[in-house]
Design a protein around this motif. Structure first.
Motif, mmCIF file in Angstrom:
data_model
loop_
_atom_site.group_PDB
_atom_site.id
_atom_site.type_symbol
_atom_site.label_atom_id
_atom_site.label_comp_id
_atom_site.label_asym_id
_atom_site.label_seq_id
_atom_site.Cartn_x
_atom_site.Cartn_y
_atom_site.Cartn_z
ATOM 1 N N PRO A 133 0.827 -1.197 0.000
ATOM 2 C CA PRO A 133 0.000 0.000 0.000
ATOM 3 C C PRO A 133 0.869 1.259 0.000
ATOM 4 O O PRO A 133 1.979 1.262 0.537
ATOM 5 C CB PRO A 133 -0.816 -0.116 1.288
ATOM 6 N N LEU A 134 0.352 2.299 -0.630
ATOM 7 C CA LEU A 134 1.120 3.540 -0.732
ATOM 8 C C LEU A 134 1.243 4.254 0.606
ATOM 9 O O LEU A 134 2.234 4.910 0.873
ATOM 10 C CB LEU A 134 0.482 4.466 -1.767
ATOM 11 N N MET A 135 0.227 4.126 1.419
ATOM 12 C CA MET A 135 0.240 4.810 2.713
ATOM 13 C C MET A 135 0.599 3.808 3.806
ATOM 14 O O MET A 135 -0.059 3.717 4.834
ATOM 15 C CB MET A 135 -1.121 5.449 2.964
ATOM 16 N N GLN A 136 1.627 3.058 3.604
ATOM 17 C CA GLN A 136 2.010 1.974 4.494
ATOM 18 C C GLN A 136 2.364 2.478 5.893
ATOM 19 O O GLN A 136 2.081 1.819 6.879
ATOM 20 C CB GLN A 136 3.191 1.226 3.883
ATOM 21 N N GLU A 137 2.969 3.643 5.978
ATOM 22 C CA GLU A 137 3.382 4.165 7.275
ATOM 23 C C GLU A 137 2.183 4.526 8.149
ATOM 24 O O GLU A 137 2.250 4.484 9.373
ATOM 25 C CB GLU A 137 4.258 5.412 7.099
ATOM 26 N N GLN A 138 1.079 4.909 7.528
ATOM 27 C CA GLN A 138 -0.087 5.354 8.285
ATOM 28 C C GLN A 138 -1.051 4.218 8.603
ATOM 29 O O GLN A 138 -1.988 4.400 9.361
ATOM 30 C CB GLN A 138 -0.823 6.438 7.499
ATOM 31 N N MET A 139 -0.844 3.035 8.028
ATOM 32 C CA MET A 139 -1.771 1.918 8.216
ATOM 33 C C MET A 139 -1.279 1.003 9.337
ATOM 34 O O MET A 139 -0.079 0.796 9.500
ATOM 35 C CB MET A 139 -1.906 1.105 6.919
ATOM 36 N N THR A 140 -2.244 0.451 10.077
ATOM 37 C CA THR A 140 -1.885 -0.541 11.086
ATOM 38 C C THR A 140 -1.607 -1.876 10.386
ATOM 39 O O THR A 140 -1.879 -2.034 9.197
ATOM 40 C CB THR A 140 -3.030 -0.714 12.097
ATOM 41 N N ALA A 141 -1.093 -2.823 11.127
ATOM 42 C CA ALA A 141 -0.787 -4.136 10.545
ATOM 43 C C ALA A 141 -2.059 -4.828 10.055
ATOM 44 O O ALA A 141 -2.062 -5.473 9.005
ATOM 45 C CB ALA A 141 -0.078 -5.006 11.564
ATOM 46 N N ARG A 142 -3.146 -4.675 10.798
ATOM 47 C CA ARG A 142 -4.419 -5.279 10.390
ATOM 48 C C ARG A 142 -4.926 -4.649 9.105
ATOM 49 O O ARG A 142 -5.409 -5.341 8.208
ATOM 50 C CB ARG A 142 -5.440 -5.114 11.506
ATOM 51 N N GLN A 143 -4.838 -3.323 8.980
ATOM 52 C CA GLN A 143 -5.273 -2.642 7.763
ATOM 53 C C GLN A 143 -4.416 -3.061 6.563
ATOM 54 O O GLN A 143 -4.933 -3.256 5.463
ATOM 55 C CB GLN A 143 -5.212 -1.130 7.949
ATOM 56 N N TYR A 190 -4.063 5.308 -6.502
ATOM 57 C CA TYR A 190 -2.840 6.106 -6.481
ATOM 58 C C TYR A 190 -3.177 7.595 -6.471
ATOM 59 O O TYR A 190 -2.621 8.353 -5.688
ATOM 60 C CB TYR A 190 -1.990 5.751 -7.703
ATOM 61 N N SER A 191 -4.131 8.015 -7.303
ATOM 62 C CA SER A 191 -4.456 9.444 -7.358
ATOM 63 C C SER A 191 -5.083 9.910 -6.043
ATOM 64 O O SER A 191 -4.820 11.015 -5.586
ATOM 65 C CB SER A 191 -5.383 9.737 -8.533
ATOM 66 N N ARG A 192 -5.926 9.066 -5.427
ATOM 67 C CA ARG A 192 -6.512 9.452 -4.150
ATOM 68 C C ARG A 192 -5.459 9.560 -3.059
ATOM 69 O O ARG A 192 -5.513 10.467 -2.236
ATOM 70 C CB ARG A 192 -7.574 8.438 -3.733
ATOM 71 N N SER A 193 -4.510 8.650 -3.048
ATOM 72 C CA SER A 193 -3.490 8.701 -2.000
ATOM 73 C C SER A 193 -2.574 9.900 -2.206
ATOM 74 O O SER A 193 -2.123 10.508 -1.240
ATOM 75 C CB SER A 193 -2.686 7.405 -1.973
ATOM 76 N N ILE A 194 -2.315 10.274 -3.460
ATOM 77 C CA ILE A 194 -1.499 11.459 -3.729
ATOM 78 C C ILE A 194 -2.248 12.715 -3.275
ATOM 79 O O ILE A 194 -1.661 13.617 -2.682
ATOM 80 C CB ILE A 194 -1.147 11.558 -5.234
ATOM 81 N N GLN A 195 -3.562 12.760 -3.529
ATOM 82 C CA GLN A 195 -4.338 13.915 -3.099
ATOM 83 C C GLN A 195 -4.352 14.033 -1.579
ATOM 84 O O GLN A 195 -4.197 15.114 -1.031
ATOM 85 C CB GLN A 195 -5.771 13.806 -3.624
ATOM 86 N N SER A 196 -4.528 12.900 -0.893
ATOM 87 C CA SER A 196 -4.551 12.960 0.563
ATOM 88 C C SER A 196 -3.164 13.273 1.100
ATOM 89 O O SER A 196 -3.018 13.948 2.113
ATOM 90 C CB SER A 196 -5.074 11.648 1.164
ATOM 91 N N TYR A 197 -2.143 12.788 0.440
ATOM 92 C CA TYR A 197 -0.778 13.088 0.869
ATOM 93 C C TYR A 197 -0.465 14.570 0.651
ATOM 94 O O TYR A 197 0.117 15.209 1.488
ATOM 95 C CB TYR A 197 0.220 12.224 0.081
ATOM 96 N N GLY A 198 -0.950 15.091 -0.471
ATOM 97 C CA GLY A 198 -0.712 16.508 -0.771
ATOM 98 C C GLY A 198 -1.425 17.432 0.188
ATOM 99 O O GLY A 198 -0.960 18.533 0.468
ATOM 100 N N SER A 199 -2.562 16.995 0.732
ATOM 101 C CA SER A 199 -3.288 17.878 1.651
ATOM 102 C C SER A 199 -2.577 17.940 3.005
ATOM 103 O O SER A 199 -2.747 18.917 3.730
ATOM 104 C CB SER A 199 -4.721 17.362 1.835
ATOM 105 N N THR A 200 -1.810 16.923 3.359
ATOM 106 C CA THR A 200 -1.123 16.971 4.645
ATOM 107 C C THR A 200 0.259 17.611 4.527
ATOM 108 O O THR A 200 0.797 18.074 5.516
ATOM 109 C CB THR A 200 -0.953 15.552 5.229
ATOM 110 N N GLN A 201 0.821 17.655 3.368
ATOM 111 C CA GLN A 201 2.143 18.247 3.146
ATOM 112 C C GLN A 201 1.987 19.619 2.510
ATOM 113 O O GLN A 201 1.097 19.844 1.723
ATOM 114 C CB GLN A 201 2.978 17.351 2.201
ATOM 115 N N SER A 202 2.852 20.496 2.864
ATOM 116 C CA SER A 202 2.833 21.792 2.202
ATOM 117 C C SER A 202 4.062 21.870 1.295
ATOM 118 O O SER A 202 5.170 21.592 1.723
ATOM 119 C CB SER A 202 2.861 22.929 3.233
#
Length: 189
Positions: free
Chosen positions: A82-92, A174-186
């Motif tokens: 998963p692209l957001m591996q750092e933010q996901m728990t092991a179960r997710q 991928y596009s959704r994860s980039i959008q969510s990543y972009g909203s948390t990063q400046s």
């Protein structure tokens, strides 16, 4: 004197076939024995006739292709991180990987089954039409299979475009994860 040498040579000539046969069985190359011809049984003939049927060959290849697709999908789905591996728990992560494996397995199974079905059917039909078994049949079957799969893909893309929707693929994740990543990063600060 000549008569003695003639007798000796005739005696050795008479003895030599016996000696060569005994020495060839002991020291020389083995003598090939002719075995009786074994005719095929009725069941073997029926099995060969059944396998020569193009429909049976195609269905069998489709089933084997589907099985291969399942294993390929399981393997490739397990490797997909998963692209957001750092933010996901092991179960997710486990649930995400299991869903990826399932969707990839089903998609790969369908693709490989259709590929095997079309290729085997076309190759068998061309072989029967030409009455030859050579690489030309394989080349023609490969071209027809590739063309059919390309036409199928093009048709599904056009159908999705005409309905006004995007064709589903893994890129939307991928596009959704980039959008969510972009909203948390400046950027640019």
């Amino acid at each position: 004197m000549a008569s003695e040498s003639d007798q000796t040579s005739s005696t050795s000539a008479n003895d030599s076939p016996d000696q060569t046969s005994s020495t060839s069985s002991n020291n020389g190359p083995p003598v090939n024995k002719i075995e009786p011809l074994k005719l095929p049984t009725f069941e073997e003939i029926r099995g060969q006739e059944m396998w020569n049927n193009c429909a049976v060959r195609s269905v069998f290849s489709g089933v084997l292709g589907g099985g291969l697709g399942i294993f390929m999908g399981l393997f490739l789905g397990a490797l997909d991180n998963p692209l957001m591996q750092e933010q996901m728990t092991a179960r997710q992560q486990f649930i995400y990987t299991a869903k990826q494996m399932g969707s990839r397995s089903w998609g790969s199974a369908k693709a490989f089954a259709i590929m095997g079905l079309i290729f085997s059917g076309v190759e068998c039909a061309v072989e029967k039409a030409r009455a030859k078994h050579d690489t030309t049949n394989t080349a023609v079957a490969g071209c027809v299979t590739g063309g059919t799969l390309s036409a199928r893909e093009l048709k599904s893309r056009r159908g999705a475009k005409a309905e006004g929707r995007r064709r589903p693929y893994n890129g939307h994740l991928y596009s959704r994860s980039i959008q969510s990543y972009g909203s948390t990063q400046s950027y640019g600060s």
